[in-house]
Design an enzyme around this catalytic site. Structure first.
Site, PDB file in Angstrom:
ATOM      1  N   GLU A   1       0.868  -1.170   0.000  1.00  0.00           N
ATOM      2  CA  GLU A   1       0.000   0.000   0.000  1.00  0.00           C
ATOM      3  C   GLU A   1       0.908   1.223   0.000  1.00  0.00           C
ATOM      4  O   GLU A   1       1.805   1.323   0.852  1.00  0.00           O
ATOM      5  CB  GLU A   1      -0.895   0.012   1.246  1.00  0.00           C
TER       6      GLU A   1
ATOM      7  N   ARG B   1       5.373 -12.736   9.655  1.00  0.00           N
ATOM      8  CA  ARG B   1       6.053 -11.507   9.266  1.00  0.00           C
ATOM      9  C   ARG B   1       7.401 -11.418   9.971  1.00  0.00           C
ATOM     10  O   ARG B   1       7.643 -12.062  10.979  1.00  0.00           O
ATOM     11  CB  ARG B   1       5.190 -10.285   9.511  1.00  0.00           C
TER      12      ARG B   1
ATOM     13  N   LYS C   1       4.038   0.697   9.926  1.00  0.00           N
ATOM     14  CA  LYS C   1       4.116   1.935   9.162  1.00  0.00           C
ATOM     15  C   LYS C   1       3.568   3.113   9.951  1.00  0.00           C
ATOM     16  O   LYS C   1       4.016   4.244   9.781  1.00  0.00           O
ATOM     17  CB  LYS C   1       3.369   1.790   7.833  1.00  0.00           C
TER      18      LYS C   1
END
Ligand code: ATP
Ligand code: MG
Length: 558
Positions: free
Chosen positions: A34, A261, A271
């Site tokens: 994104e 992850r 983020k």
């Protein structure tokens, strides 16, 4: 890949099996960032996995911007992501897409779902929708709008798109099962109204935006993705992923596979938190060399190869874990030890004046650029009667075991003579400002007669050295898991993550080194030329120390 670690993992085994069973003829993956921030080392794990699989199976990996949330996205992020994926060494060829490319088709699939009785326009507001959804232990309740007729739904959906209703007034929801034990299947929202946002790709064309959970599977299917690899938090979303691709007319049914992850010690990877570090000025920019972003790591001096190797070494599994920062640091150390030319830089200069310079002393000394690699050649290091050595290499009252220069003692100047310190000249504050030394003329490239000189120090010619700024970077946080235990992650910042040294002196060959050039400063560590450099005013960033000194520092502090 240079690394000997076996590259297979559970995802590759699934792919092998799918190919063996004839489920696919070719493999197609995608990396779907994104564009709401810069890529970080966690993304690198996903990039190396997705592009690496495509490479090894002779397939294709798409770069797809998942741009369904225009509010936090922008073109700067799009451009940085492209640059960073390229820098890591991967190429998507013609296969760059935006989820927003599919807005029209996604809208059409919304219509299709309504026509099939699988979606409805709901007038509950956000809070009511939450209240109706139920909890992990209680089933949800049907929305009063769940039984709306197809015609009415089609009309309202069209008018939602036409901008007739304000934000939050209506949503389009999937009609699945309000009693499902999986909350994601309790009639999830597929579309929400957002007026007044300018999307970086579609401008003000839309006021109706599809949700990620709806957009992602359909985008995968439209692109012919065979294996859609994502992180574990999407495991519970998989039934919705499958529902979407099964209920609209898409050409294929990708398979979602989840992996854990990357979590890395002494840094943060969310983020949201990285954005906060930048916006609050805690770091200077997204490419601040302390950031775990690829742009930051690049500016810190990391090579793309070292990051790929690191990603191979951590492997791909289904169990969450925390990777030691030391592993990343040792990977870059290995890479730079093998590839970085050596150079002399004095970070805390102390002047040495040689009082008996031999007439036949060379004006410069030829030295090797790398101790093992002949290919790297040699260079001339100017020598002279005035030199700088590091302040830390001289001690008036030496601690036990000190092997460097002391009053009346001897030390070897690396690649040059053995010198003896005859006199210490001090400044007003009692600190030494100059050492008067004599050379033993018989020690140029030779052992001294009749005694052992253990210490070797690096040096730079005072007349020809170039002044430089050196930025010593360290870990951004003091603790392995910043903010763990519920505190503010900013309380765990390492106050010494950056020390800027001005007045350093480097050998003249470094004066015009290009930004991005990497060196081992002998006895100091690995350094890279920062873009802030100007001609004859170089700025160097420390990538990593020569050895893992963090453990030692921790005990010293603790
Ligand atoms: P956010 O922090 O905003 O939730 P994100 O980190 O998931 O975002 P995306 O841009 O959605 O960021 O991520 C793109 C891809 O990278 C996704 O497939 C995601 O699963 C993967 N990814 C993100 N962070 C990591 C990580 N730490 N380790 C491995 N893969 C990751
Ligand atoms: Mg995400």
């Amino acid at each position: 890949m240079s690394d000997a670690t076996p590259r297979t993992n559970f995802i590759r085994q699934i792919i092998d099996d799918d190919l063996a069973q004839g489920r696919h003829r070719a493999v197609r993956t995608r990396f779907p960032p994104e564009p709401n921030g810069y890529l970080h080392i966690g993304h690198a794990k996903s990039i190396v996995l997705n592009f690496g699989i495509a490479q090894d199976y002779g397939g294709i990996c798409n770069l797809r911007f998942d741009d369904t949330n225009p509010h936090k996205e922008n073109v700067e992020f799009v451009d940085s992501i492209r640059a960073d994926v390229r820098w890591l060494g991967y190429d998507w060829g013609e296969c760059q897409y935006f989820a927003s490319d599919y807005f029209e088709r996604l809208y059409g699939f919304g219509v299709e779902l309504i026509e099939k009785g699988l979606a409805y326009v709901c007038d509950l507001d956000a809070e009511e929708t939450r209240a109706y959804r139920g909890t992990l232990t209680e089933p949800g309740r049907d929305s009063p709008y769940r039984t709306r007729g197809v015609e009415e739904n089609l009309d309202l959906f069209r008018r939602m798109r036409a901008g007739e209703f304000p934000d939050g007034a209506r949503t389009l929801r999937a009609r699945i099962d309000m009693a499902s034990p999986n909350i994601n299947l309790r009639d999830p929202v597929l579309y929400r109204i957002r007026h007044g946002v300018i999307h970086h790709q579609t401008g003000s064309e839309w006021c109706l935006y599809p949700t990620y959970d709806y957009t992602h599977p359909i985008s995968d299917a439209l692109e012919g993705i065979t294996h859609s690899l994502c992180t574990l938090e999407f495991e519970d979303h998989r039934p919705l992923y499958d529902w979407c691709v099964q209920n609209v007319s898409v050409p294929c049914q990708p398979r979602q596979i989840e992996f854990s992850r990357l979590n890395l010690e002494y840094t943060v990877m969310s983020k949201r938190l990285l954005t906060q570090l930048v916006e609050e000025g805690i770091v200077n920019s997204w490419d601040d060399p302390r950031m775990p972003t690829l742009a930051g790591l690049r500016r810190r001096g990391f090579t793309p190869g070292s990051i790929r190797t690191f990603c191979e070494r951590i492997g791909v599994t289904k169990s969450d874990n925390l990777v030691e920062m030391g592993l990343l640091e040792s990977t870059i150390r290995e890479d730079l030890d093998a590839a970085a030319p050596r150079a002399m830089a004095v970070l805390h200069p102390l002047k040495v004046v040689i009082t008996n310079m031999p007439d036949d002393a060379p004006a410069s000394i030829e030295v090797r650029n790398h101790p093992k690699l002949d290919d790297m050649g040699t260079r001339e290091l100017p020598f002279g009667a005035e030199l700088f050595i590091d302040r830390a290499d001289f001690a008036e009252e030496p601690p036990k075991g000190f092997k460097r220069l002391i009053p009346g003692g001897e030390v070897r100047l690396r690649n040059a003579y053995v010198i003896r310190c005859d006199e210490v000249i001090k400044g007003g504050d009692g600190e030494p400002v100059e050492l008067r030394c004599s050379v033993d003329p018989d020690t140029l490239g030779k052992k001294p007669e009749g005694r052992k000189v253990k210490g070797v120090v690096h040096w730079v010619s005072a007349a020809q050295g170039v002044p430089a700024q050196v930025r010593l970077y360290d870990r951004l946080f003091d603790v392995p898991q910043p903010g763990a235990g519920g505190g503010d992650f900013r309380d765990d910042l390492n106050a010494e993550s950056l020390r800027t040294l001005t007045g350093c002196v480097v050998e003249p060959s470094l004066g015009s080194a290009e930004p991005g050039a990497r060196f081992q400063f002998e006895r100091e560590g690995y350094f890279v030329v920062d873009p802030d450099s100007a001609p004859d005013a170089p700025v160097f960033n420390r990538t990593v120390t020569l050895k893992d000194t963090w453990g030692k520092q921790q005990t010293k502090r603790g």
